[in-house]
Scaffold this motif. Sequence first.
Motif, PDB file in Angstrom:
ATOM      1  N   PRO A  54       0.823  -1.215   0.000  1.00 11.55           N
ATOM      2  CA  PRO A  54       0.000   0.000   0.000  1.00 11.55           C
ATOM      3  C   PRO A  54       0.853   1.258   0.000  1.00 11.55           C
ATOM      4  CG  PRO A  54       0.009  -1.018   2.173  1.00 11.55           C
ATOM      5  CD  PRO A  54       0.725  -1.967   1.266  1.00 11.55           C
ATOM      6  N   THR A  55       0.357   2.291  -0.632  1.00  8.98           N
ATOM      7  CA  THR A  55       1.035   3.585  -0.619  1.00  8.98           C
ATOM      8  C   THR A  55       0.392   4.534   0.384  1.00  8.98           C
ATOM      9  OG1 THR A  55      -0.372   4.383  -2.429  1.00  8.98           O
ATOM     10  CG2 THR A  55       1.716   3.356  -3.033  1.00  8.98           C
ATOM     11  N   ASP A  56      -0.862   4.284   0.719  1.00  7.19           N
ATOM     12  CA  ASP A  56      -1.572   5.131   1.671  1.00  7.19           C
ATOM     13  C   ASP A  56      -0.976   4.943   3.077  1.00  7.19           C
ATOM     14  OD1 ASP A  56      -3.894   5.355   3.823  1.00  7.19           O
ATOM     15  OD2 ASP A  56      -4.471   6.592   2.101  1.00  7.19           O
ATOM     16  N   PRO A  57      -0.669   6.039   3.806  1.00  2.00           N
ATOM     17  CA  PRO A  57      -0.045   5.913   5.134  1.00  2.00           C
ATOM     18  C   PRO A  57      -0.871   5.102   6.125  1.00  2.00           C
ATOM     19  CG  PRO A  57       0.156   8.166   4.329  1.00  2.00           C
ATOM     20  CD  PRO A  57      -0.746   7.444   3.369  1.00  2.00           C
ATOM     21  N   LEU A  58      -2.180   5.283   6.134  1.00  2.00           N
ATOM     22  CA  LEU A  58      -3.019   4.508   7.049  1.00  2.00           C
ATOM     23  C   LEU A  58      -2.982   3.022   6.717  1.00  2.00           C
ATOM     24  CD1 LEU A  58      -6.203   6.750   7.475  1.00  2.00           C
ATOM     25  CD2 LEU A  58      -4.568   6.108   9.269  1.00  2.00           C
ATOM     26  N   LEU A  59      -3.013   2.708   5.432  1.00  2.00           N
ATOM     27  CA  LEU A  59      -2.965   1.302   5.028  1.00  2.00           C
ATOM     28  C   LEU A  59      -1.610   0.681   5.338  1.00  2.00           C
ATOM     29  CD1 LEU A  59      -4.867   1.270   1.620  1.00  2.00           C
ATOM     30  CD2 LEU A  59      -5.752   0.853   3.927  1.00  2.00           C
ATOM     31  N   ASP A  96     -13.233  -2.352  12.083  1.00  2.00           N
ATOM     32  CA  ASP A  96     -13.599  -1.301  13.049  1.00  2.00           C
ATOM     33  C   ASP A  96     -12.596  -1.256  14.205  1.00  2.00           C
ATOM     34  OD1 ASP A  96     -15.919   0.154  12.271  1.00  2.00           O
ATOM     35  OD2 ASP A  96     -17.112  -1.668  12.543  1.00  2.00           O
ATOM     36  N   ASP A  97     -12.292  -2.444  14.764  1.00  2.00           N
ATOM     37  CA  ASP A  97     -11.372  -2.497  15.910  1.00  2.00           C
ATOM     38  C   ASP A  97      -9.964  -2.072  15.505  1.00  2.00           C
ATOM     39  OD1 ASP A  97     -13.372  -3.345  17.593  1.00  2.00           O
ATOM     40  OD2 ASP A  97     -12.923  -5.484  17.329  1.00  2.00           O
ATOM     41  N   LEU A  98      -9.497  -2.549  14.352  1.00  2.00           N
ATOM     42  CA  LEU A  98      -8.165  -2.168  13.893  1.00  2.00           C
ATOM     43  C   LEU A  98      -8.113  -0.675  13.573  1.00  2.00           C
ATOM     44  CD1 LEU A  98      -7.473  -5.241  11.587  1.00  2.00           C
ATOM     45  CD2 LEU A  98      -6.188  -4.653  13.649  1.00  2.00           C
ATOM     46  N   GLY A 151      -6.568   5.087  14.362  1.00  2.00           N
ATOM     47  CA  GLY A 151      -7.231   6.385  14.263  1.00  2.00           C
ATOM     48  C   GLY A 151      -7.981   6.617  12.975  1.00  2.00           C
ATOM     49  N   ALA A 152      -8.665   5.581  12.475  1.00  2.00           N
ATOM     50  CA  ALA A 152      -9.438   5.732  11.238  1.00  2.00           C
ATOM     51  C   ALA A 152     -10.661   4.822  11.312  1.00  2.00           C
ATOM     52  CB  ALA A 152      -8.603   5.380  10.022  1.00  2.00           C
ATOM     53  N   GLY A 153     -11.726   5.232  10.640  1.00  2.00           N
ATOM     54  CA  GLY A 153     -12.940   4.431  10.618  1.00  2.00           C
ATOM     55  C   GLY A 153     -12.876   3.326   9.581  1.00  2.00           C
ATOM     56  N   ALA A 154     -13.681   2.303   9.794  1.00  2.00           N
ATOM     57  CA  ALA A 154     -13.706   1.170   8.870  1.00  2.00           C
ATOM     58  C   ALA A 154     -14.122   1.608   7.469  1.00  2.00           C
ATOM     59  CB  ALA A 154     -14.648   0.093   9.386  1.00  2.00           C
ATOM     60  N   ARG A 155     -15.059   2.546   7.381  1.00  2.00           N
ATOM     61  CA  ARG A 155     -15.519   3.002   6.063  1.00  2.00           C
ATOM     62  C   ARG A 155     -14.386   3.700   5.309  1.00  2.00           C
ATOM     63  NH1 ARG A 155     -21.153   6.035   5.953  1.00  2.00           N
ATOM     64  NH2 ARG A 155     -21.671   3.982   6.810  1.00  2.00           N
ATOM     65  N   THR A 156     -13.612   4.506   6.030  1.00  2.00           N
ATOM     66  CA  THR A 156     -12.471   5.193   5.400  1.00  2.00           C
ATOM     67  C   THR A 156     -11.429   4.189   4.926  1.00  2.00           C
ATOM     68  OG1 THR A 156     -12.754   7.186   6.726  1.00  2.00           O
ATOM     69  CG2 THR A 156     -10.570   6.801   5.824  1.00  2.00           C
ATOM     70  N   LEU A 157     -11.115   3.209   5.768  1.00  2.00           N
ATOM     71  CA  LEU A 157     -10.102   2.208   5.404  1.00  2.00           C
ATOM     72  C   LEU A 157     -10.576   1.362   4.221  1.00  2.00           C
ATOM     73  CD1 LEU A 157      -8.990   1.092   8.984  1.00  2.00           C
ATOM     74  CD2 LEU A 157      -7.657   2.436   7.351  1.00  2.00           C
ATOM     75  N   SER A 158     -11.859   0.998   4.211  1.00  2.00           N
ATOM     76  CA  SER A 158     -12.389   0.205   3.098  1.00  2.00           C
ATOM     77  C   SER A 158     -12.290   0.976   1.785  1.00  2.00           C
ATOM     78  CB  SER A 158     -13.849  -0.176   3.366  1.00  2.00           C
ATOM     79  OG  SER A 158     -13.959  -1.042   4.461  1.00  2.00           O
ATOM     80  N   ARG A 159     -12.622   2.252   1.831  1.00  2.00           N
ATOM     81  CA  ARG A 159     -12.544   3.076   0.623  1.00  2.00           C
ATOM     82  C   ARG A 159     -11.095   3.198   0.134  1.00  2.00           C
ATOM     83  NH1 ARG A 159     -14.477   7.289   2.599  1.00  2.00           N
ATOM     84  NH2 ARG A 159     -12.589   8.517   2.856  1.00  2.00           N
ATOM     85  N   ARG A 160     -10.177   3.389   1.076  1.00  2.00           N
ATOM     86  CA  ARG A 160      -8.778   3.525   0.685  1.00  2.00           C
ATOM     87  C   ARG A 160      -8.210   2.208   0.150  1.00  2.00           C
ATOM     88  NH1 ARG A 160      -5.724   7.921   4.563  1.00  2.00           N
ATOM     89  NH2 ARG A 160      -7.433   9.438   4.648  1.00  2.00           N
ATOM     90  N   LEU A 220      -8.821  -3.927  -3.552  1.00  2.00           N
ATOM     91  CA  LEU A 220      -9.203  -5.109  -2.783  1.00  2.00           C
ATOM     92  C   LEU A 220     -10.150  -4.727  -1.653  1.00  2.00           C
ATOM     93  CD1 LEU A 220      -5.675  -6.737  -2.334  1.00  2.00           C
ATOM     94  CD2 LEU A 220      -7.469  -7.549  -3.872  1.00  2.00           C
ATOM     95  N   THR A 221     -10.983  -5.695  -1.243  1.00  2.00           N
ATOM     96  CA  THR A 221     -11.722  -5.536  -0.002  1.00  2.00           C
ATOM     97  C   THR A 221     -10.813  -5.941   1.157  1.00  2.00           C
ATOM     98  OG1 THR A 221     -12.548  -7.809   0.004  1.00  2.00           O
ATOM     99  CG2 THR A 221     -13.853  -6.165  -1.205  1.00  2.00           C
ATOM    100  N   TYR A 222     -11.224  -5.579   2.365  1.00  2.00           N
ATOM    101  CA  TYR A 222     -10.413  -5.955   3.527  1.00  2.00           C
ATOM    102  C   TYR A 222     -10.280  -7.472   3.657  1.00  2.00           C
ATOM    103  CZ  TYR A 222      -8.946  -6.717   8.322  1.00  2.00           C
ATOM    104  OH  TYR A 222      -8.295  -7.165   9.433  1.00  2.00           O
TER     105      TYR A 222
END
Length: 247
Positions: free
Chosen positions: A144-149, A167-169, A174-183, A190-192
């Motif tokens: 991944p190139t995204d810092p959160l990912l 959600d827990d991860l 410091g990020a929501g599941a919806r944000t991480l899924s989109r990124r 890919l999906t999570y």
Amino acid sequence: MQKIRHTPVAPTRTQRLASGGEIDAHRHDDHQIAYASRGTIAVTTGAGSWVAPATRAIWIPAGTVHQHQAHGELDLHLVGLPATENPLGLSEPAVLAVSPLLRELIVAYTRDPEDDSPPHLRLRAVMLDRLKLSPEQPLHLPAPTDPLLRELHDILRADPSDSRSLDDLGRQIGAGARTLSRRLRDDLGLTYPQWRTQIRLHHSLILLADNTPVTAVAHRCGWSSPSTFIDVFRRTFGHTPGARPTA
């Protein structure tokens, strides 16, 4: 910063690497095929990692900066091809299926790379013909190139058995599941669950190369049972975790 070696001609040879052994970051002006007839080879580039047991080979296009790592005692077979010769038509690294016949052709061809006799050249031609028929396998673990990912990637690579929800991860980094899924969709396509399964499968190959029992591999990679792991592994690789190609 690590210096990147430039070796214009990609070597054709057979070599042995101890488990954990590495070939540092380098690039060639040629294409290269990396195949391990024993052990598991991992190739890492800026775009991610490719892991191949003895039923797979890795295609490395000309100019790609890459490094190799051995998992288990490794018999590594390298085949260099001029940049003008691309039997696969691939411009990105890829994992390829290796049939028993292609395995024997690669092993025989790399045994004596200096041989330029007509029989050896015919062997090379057959090897390339068989290579054209090798289907590409979906075994790329993208970086991944995204810092959160990247933070999430580090957590899952450190402990593939971590079964917490997104959600827990997300709360940990410091990020929501919806944000991480989109990124994940935007960055890796890919999906999570897909991404986590790829991370687990890659880690399972490394553990199996070190002769870790299948039951332990399933547990350490986060599957609910050995049978679930075996089923996912078989559907991905075409054989069970305990199967070994014939020599």
